[in-house]
Design an enzyme around this catalytic site. Structure first.
Site, mmCIF file in Angstrom:
data_model
loop_
_atom_site.group_PDB
_atom_site.id
_atom_site.type_symbol
_atom_site.label_atom_id
_atom_site.label_comp_id
_atom_site.label_asym_id
_atom_site.label_seq_id
_atom_site.Cartn_x
_atom_site.Cartn_y
_atom_site.Cartn_z
ATOM 1 N N CYS A 16 0.703 -1.114 -0.017
ATOM 2 C CA CYS A 16 0.030 0.012 0.031
ATOM 3 C C CYS A 16 0.856 1.398 0.024
ATOM 4 C CB CYS A 16 -0.965 0.049 1.252
ATOM 5 S SG CYS A 16 -1.876 -1.542 1.759
ATOM 6 N N ASN A 41 5.833 0.594 2.247
ATOM 7 C CA ASN A 41 6.142 -0.812 2.890
ATOM 8 C C ASN A 41 7.598 -1.146 3.129
ATOM 9 O OD1 ASN A 41 3.679 -1.500 0.452
ATOM 10 N ND2 ASN A 41 2.991 -1.717 2.376
ATOM 11 N N ARG A 85 7.287 3.585 -4.989
ATOM 12 C CA ARG A 85 6.056 4.389 -4.704
ATOM 13 C C ARG A 85 6.233 5.354 -3.708
ATOM 14 N NH1 ARG A 85 3.115 0.900 -2.070
ATOM 15 N NH2 ARG A 85 4.404 -1.065 -2.487
#
Length: 327
Positions: free
Chosen positions: A2, A173, A226
């Site tokens: 996520c 993460n 990310r």
């Protein structure tokens, strides 16, 4: 896996947003947990009590498990996968003993600010207890923010629990949060403008125009990339004028890290994808949920009626016709 971030609009109202990226179908929907609620626990026979009401994405599994949300005091939190987690093997006398999948419920139900969190979490003991849905000890870490914009990351590894102030307002993460902060030093060249022309011997290399300042911005779906991509877009995206514009802006920021089904395959052949995006307005407080299959956003605002309800209240996800046939 996520991605999450905090965000401030032009009125200095703060938001917390996240993607829920997972392979197993979680089946969550918006749910309000009222004030003074008692949770059963997989960690202890006595369970635990909460003081504040909250709203977020969850599912009833012999008791509600939420993975993100915002409470009536304007504290928002999200649980994200963190494979480096190490939890306690035994309960501690006098401590609040929780399974990892219960920590978010406890935070939203008992914490009124980041300062309050730092004080109360010293008495929390996170146990290695399996989740009844996934049948595993779920390795998690948590991002928590309040309506002042204060934000922290909570991680528990072999050395114990660590609560770290979050100066960049982003969390993904593994690796651990401190590693991600250090890795930002590798991307100091990124900017939203144009790169200048560069001489190489007697040749001058000309940039290809707008967007060249972001050359080197990683585009893959790893947590490392990310994190960098979200930190960049959070930093430079135009400030939204109000709440509605902020939710729209956050959806565009998270579009940069949303994972379509099939493009991120795990070793066992399964794949992660973005099952939904959640947006938490910490000032109102209100929860917004945007599922993968239908981009319609469902809004649930905490009201006195909901906060004082006798039991948790679930809400169906809103849908709308996305395409219209043209004759």
């Amino acid at each position: 896996m996520c991605t999450s971030l905090t965000y401030k609009d032009a009125n200095s109202n703060w938001f917390l947003a996240r993607t829920m990226d997972f392979g197993f179908e979680l089946g969550g929907r918006p749910v309000v947990i009222p004030r003074q609620h008692h949770f059963t626990s997989d960690a202890t026979t006595t369970g635990f009590d909460t003081r504040y009401g909250f709203v977020g994405a969850g599912r009833n599994l012999n008791g509600y498990i939420l993975v993100d949300g915002v409470n009536e005091k304007g504290v928002g939190a999200a649980a994200l996968y963190f494979t480096e987690s190490v939890y306690a093997a035994q309960p501690q006398n006098g401590a609040t003993n929780l399974a990892s999948h219960e920590v978010l419920n406890w935070i939203l139900g008992n914490v009124a600010s980041i300062a309050d969190l730092k004080e109360k979490f010293a008495n929390v003991n996170i146990l290695a207890v399996p989740n009844s849905l996934l049948k595993i000890v779920v390795p998690l870490h948590w991002i928590v923010a309040d309506s002042t914009g204060a934000s922290v990351v909570i991680e528990q590894q072999a050395t114990g629990v660590k609560i770290t102030d979050n100066p960049v307002g982003v969390m993904t993460n593994s690796p651990d949060f401190d590693w991600h902060l250090k890795n930002l030093n590798n991307y100091v060249q990124l900017n939203p403008g144009l790169h200048s022309d560069k001489p190489y011997g007697e040749f001058t290399a000309n940039s290809f125009g707008a967007g060249t300042g972001a050359l080197g911005l990683p585009g893959d779906y790893t947590s490392v990339s990310r994190f960098i991509r979200t930190a960049f877009t959070r930093q430079y995206t135009e400030v939204a004028a109000n709440t509605g514009a902020a939710i729209n802006t956050l959806s565009h920021i998270l579009n940069n890290v949303e994972i379509p089904r099939g493009v991120k395959i795990q070793a066992d052949g399964d794949f992660d994808y973005t099952q939904y995006r959640g947006y938490m307005s910490l000032a109102e407080p209100t929860f917004y949920m945007q599922p993968y299959a239908d981009q319609t956003i469902t809004q649930v605002k905490l009201t006195e009626k909901l906060l004082n309800s006798a039991a948790p209240v679930e809400f169906p996800l809103q849908t709308q016709q996305q395409f219209h046939e043209v004759n």
